[in-house]
Design a protein around this motif. Structure first.
Motif, PDB file in Angstrom:
ATOM      1  N   TYR A 140       0.840  -1.204   0.000  1.00  9.41           N
ATOM      2  CA  TYR A 140       0.000   0.000   0.000  1.00  9.41           C
ATOM      3  C   TYR A 140       0.873   1.252   0.000  1.00  9.41           C
ATOM      4  O   TYR A 140       0.617   2.209  -0.745  1.00  9.41           O
ATOM      5  CB  TYR A 140      -0.929  -0.017   1.213  1.00  9.41           C
ATOM      6  CG  TYR A 140      -2.008   1.043   1.175  1.00  9.41           C
ATOM      7  CD1 TYR A 140      -3.211   0.797   0.539  1.00  9.41           C
ATOM      8  CD2 TYR A 140      -1.813   2.291   1.768  1.00  9.41           C
ATOM      9  CE1 TYR A 140      -4.209   1.760   0.485  1.00  9.41           C
ATOM     10  CE2 TYR A 140      -2.799   3.254   1.724  1.00  9.41           C
ATOM     11  CZ  TYR A 140      -4.001   2.986   1.086  1.00  9.41           C
ATOM     12  OH  TYR A 140      -4.973   3.955   1.042  1.00  9.41           O
ATOM     13  N   SER A 141       1.925   1.244   0.804  1.00 13.26           N
ATOM     14  CA  SER A 141       2.826   2.395   0.882  1.00 13.26           C
ATOM     15  C   SER A 141       3.610   2.571  -0.413  1.00 13.26           C
ATOM     16  O   SER A 141       3.725   3.692  -0.933  1.00 13.26           O
ATOM     17  CB  SER A 141       3.790   2.203   2.057  1.00 13.26           C
ATOM     18  OG  SER A 141       4.784   3.207   2.076  1.00 13.26           O
ATOM     19  N   TRP A 142       4.142   1.484  -0.947  1.00 14.65           N
ATOM     20  CA  TRP A 142       4.963   1.563  -2.155  1.00 14.65           C
ATOM     21  C   TRP A 142       4.147   2.003  -3.369  1.00 14.65           C
ATOM     22  O   TRP A 142       4.576   2.855  -4.141  1.00 14.65           O
ATOM     23  CB  TRP A 142       5.603   0.215  -2.447  1.00 14.65           C
ATOM     24  CG  TRP A 142       6.569  -0.262  -1.407  1.00 14.65           C
ATOM     25  CD1 TRP A 142       7.167   0.492  -0.421  1.00 14.65           C
ATOM     26  CD2 TRP A 142       7.047  -1.602  -1.230  1.00 14.65           C
ATOM     27  NE1 TRP A 142       7.982  -0.294   0.354  1.00 14.65           N
ATOM     28  CE2 TRP A 142       7.939  -1.580  -0.113  1.00 14.65           C
ATOM     29  CE3 TRP A 142       6.820  -2.810  -1.875  1.00 14.65           C
ATOM     30  CZ2 TRP A 142       8.587  -2.726   0.336  1.00 14.65           C
ATOM     31  CZ3 TRP A 142       7.476  -3.954  -1.438  1.00 14.65           C
ATOM     32  CH2 TRP A 142       8.351  -3.909  -0.342  1.00 14.65           C
ATOM     33  N   VAL A 143       2.972   1.401  -3.537  1.00 10.26           N
ATOM     34  CA  VAL A 143       2.156   1.698  -4.716  1.00 10.26           C
ATOM     35  C   VAL A 143       1.658   3.134  -4.683  1.00 10.26           C
ATOM     36  O   VAL A 143       1.775   3.872  -5.671  1.00 10.26           O
ATOM     37  CB  VAL A 143       0.971   0.701  -4.819  1.00 10.26           C
ATOM     38  CG1 VAL A 143      -0.024   1.151  -5.889  1.00 10.26           C
ATOM     39  CG2 VAL A 143       1.487  -0.700  -5.134  1.00 10.26           C
ATOM     40  N   HIS A 144       1.095   3.556  -3.564  1.00  8.25           N
ATOM     41  CA  HIS A 144       0.516   4.892  -3.492  1.00  8.25           C
ATOM     42  C   HIS A 144       1.560   5.981  -3.279  1.00  8.25           C
ATOM     43  O   HIS A 144       1.252   7.171  -3.426  1.00  8.25           O
ATOM     44  CB  HIS A 144      -0.543   4.937  -2.403  1.00  8.25           C
ATOM     45  CG  HIS A 144      -1.747   4.108  -2.719  1.00  8.25           C
ATOM     46  ND1 HIS A 144      -2.512   4.305  -3.851  1.00  8.25           N
ATOM     47  CD2 HIS A 144      -2.308   3.044  -2.076  1.00  8.25           C
ATOM     48  CE1 HIS A 144      -3.491   3.418  -3.883  1.00  8.25           C
ATOM     49  NE2 HIS A 144      -3.389   2.640  -2.819  1.00  8.25           N
ATOM     50  N   GLY A 145       2.787   5.576  -2.958  1.00 14.54           N
ATOM     51  CA  GLY A 145       3.848   6.550  -2.779  1.00 14.54           C
ATOM     52  C   GLY A 145       4.670   6.799  -4.026  1.00 14.54           C
ATOM     53  O   GLY A 145       5.609   7.607  -4.007  1.00 14.54           O
ATOM     54  N   ASN A 146       4.325   6.140  -5.137  1.00 10.28           N
ATOM     55  CA  ASN A 146       5.066   6.304  -6.382  1.00 10.28           C
ATOM     56  C   ASN A 146       4.156   6.940  -7.427  1.00 10.28           C
ATOM     57  O   ASN A 146       3.014   6.504  -7.613  1.00 10.28           O
ATOM     58  CB  ASN A 146       5.561   4.942  -6.868  1.00 10.28           C
ATOM     59  CG  ASN A 146       6.453   5.039  -8.092  1.00 10.28           C
ATOM     60  OD1 ASN A 146       5.964   5.151  -9.224  1.00 10.28           O
ATOM     61  ND2 ASN A 146       7.761   5.005  -7.875  1.00 10.28           N
ATOM     62  N   SER A 147       4.653   7.949  -8.113  1.00 15.59           N
ATOM     63  CA  SER A 147       3.814   8.700  -9.045  1.00 15.59           C
ATOM     64  C   SER A 147       3.293   7.851 -10.206  1.00 15.59           C
ATOM     65  O   SER A 147       2.213   8.122 -10.738  1.00 15.59           O
ATOM     66  CB  SER A 147       4.591   9.901  -9.593  1.00 15.59           C
ATOM     67  OG  SER A 147       5.762   9.474 -10.273  1.00 15.59           O
ATOM     68  N   SER A 148       4.027   6.808 -10.597  1.00 17.02           N
ATOM     69  CA  SER A 148       3.602   5.997 -11.737  1.00 17.02           C
ATOM     70  C   SER A 148       2.537   4.974 -11.372  1.00 17.02           C
ATOM     71  O   SER A 148       1.886   4.407 -12.256  1.00 17.02           O
ATOM     72  CB  SER A 148       4.805   5.271 -12.346  1.00 17.02           C
ATOM     73  OG  SER A 148       5.336   4.329 -11.440  1.00 17.02           O
ATOM     74  N   THR A 149       2.338   4.726 -10.067  1.00 17.10           N
ATOM     75  CA  THR A 149       1.370   3.707  -9.646  1.00 17.10           C
ATOM     76  C   THR A 149       0.379   4.216  -8.604  1.00 17.10           C
ATOM     77  O   THR A 149      -0.462   3.445  -8.133  1.00 17.10           O
ATOM     78  CB  THR A 149       2.109   2.489  -9.047  1.00 17.10           C
ATOM     79  OG1 THR A 149       2.918   2.932  -7.930  1.00 17.10           O
ATOM     80  CG2 THR A 149       2.989   1.815 -10.079  1.00 17.10           C
TER      81      THR A 149
END
Length: 284
Positions: A131-140
């Motif tokens: 959840y943190s990685w996906v929503h913390g990256n502009s492409s995902t």
């Protein structure tokens, strides 16, 4: 005079129903799917299915063709198959590998059945990371993260009401010994719950209040053996009944508010007829 209907129902948009249909595929493997890659890609495209669920990015020699297929025909991927040691860079790289066609990220599949005594701690940690990685990256950042697929009510209770934050709840709604709209006491997965999307939705709300629900696996075992099955816990049916039930399941789940249902699966990966919409012996 304007005709009236005796049924108190609000019709749904046909396109919304079509968008609720998905299938499980195995492009990430190097077996039957790749041995029949041209024929299966043609079947997938002509079926009109817009959404597939698969494992991590394919590594077989035909993987470039698979990726091009997704982009050309707008087929999106529910990306799963991740191990607990998946890193942030590995997770985010799948979106690039699949040409930006991922529309959902899913943590480890059916964690309670993997033989891991600490599955609850491990899947919670992975879900928090995803959840943190996906929503913390502009492409995902706009891609939803699913919850883990739990297979019975006891696992839901053990997983607890303090579940990590997710975007969409995830259930495996197998209806092993009842027809699609049935509510048999043993359907599915033994005595843990009665088959009814509302019971699954109640479980979703217990874990993650306010989240919509998808079923990333669903379907019937279309073997040659008639009812009852010689295999405990698995009910077989013939392929004709299987396909009727699969179709009815899509409608029933949509009617009950399930956001998307992924049939398991698109093509049988072994010569034995099982859950596939298309089998290796030629059945459709």
């Amino acid at each position: 005079a304007t005709p009236t209907s005796p049924y108190n129902e609000t019709p749904g948009q046909a396109d919304k129903f079509v968008d609720s249909i998905g299938v499980n595929t195995r492009w990430s493997g190097c077996g039957a799917y790749h041995a029949n890659v041209t024929a299966l890609q043609a079947l997938l495209v002509t079926s009109g299915v817009r959404h597939i669920r698969d494992g991590v990015a394919p590594t077989c020699s035909t993987s470039g063709t698979d990726v091009a297929l997704l982009k050309t025909y707008g087929i999106t991927v529910n990306q799963g198959g991740f191990k607990y040691d998946t890193t942030q860079s590995q997770l985010l790289a799948t979106q690039t590998t699949l040409n930006g066609m991922i529309d959902q990220f899913e943590p480890a599949n059916e964690p309670a059945l993997a033989g891991d005594p600490d599955w609850i701690a491990h899947i919670k940690a992975q879900t928090v990371d995803f959840y943190s990685w996906v929503h913390g990256n502009s492409s995902t950042s706009t891609i939803p993260v699913l919850g883990p697929s739990l297979t019975n009510r006891n696992d839901v209770i053990n997983y607890g009401a303090s579940a990590p934050t997710i975007d969409i709840c995830n259930q495996h709604n197998y209806n092993s010994d009842a027809y699609p709209e049935g509510t048999g006491a043993n359907a599915p997965m033994g005595p843990f719950r009665s088959y009814n999307p509302s019971s699954y939705q109640n479980e979703c709300q217990y874990m993650n209040p306010g989240t919509p629900m998808v079923s990333t696996e669903d379907g019937f075992f279309g073997g040659a053996t008639p009812f009852p099955s010689p295999t405990p816990g698995v009910t077989y049916t013939d392929q004709f009944t299987q396909m009727r039930y699969d179709t009815r399941t899509y409608f029933w789940q949509f009617y009950q508010g399930v956001k998307r249902t992924y049939n398991f699966g698109f093509y049988d990966i072994t010569a034995d007829t099982n859950f596939g919409s298309f089998s290796q012996n030629g059945w459709v």
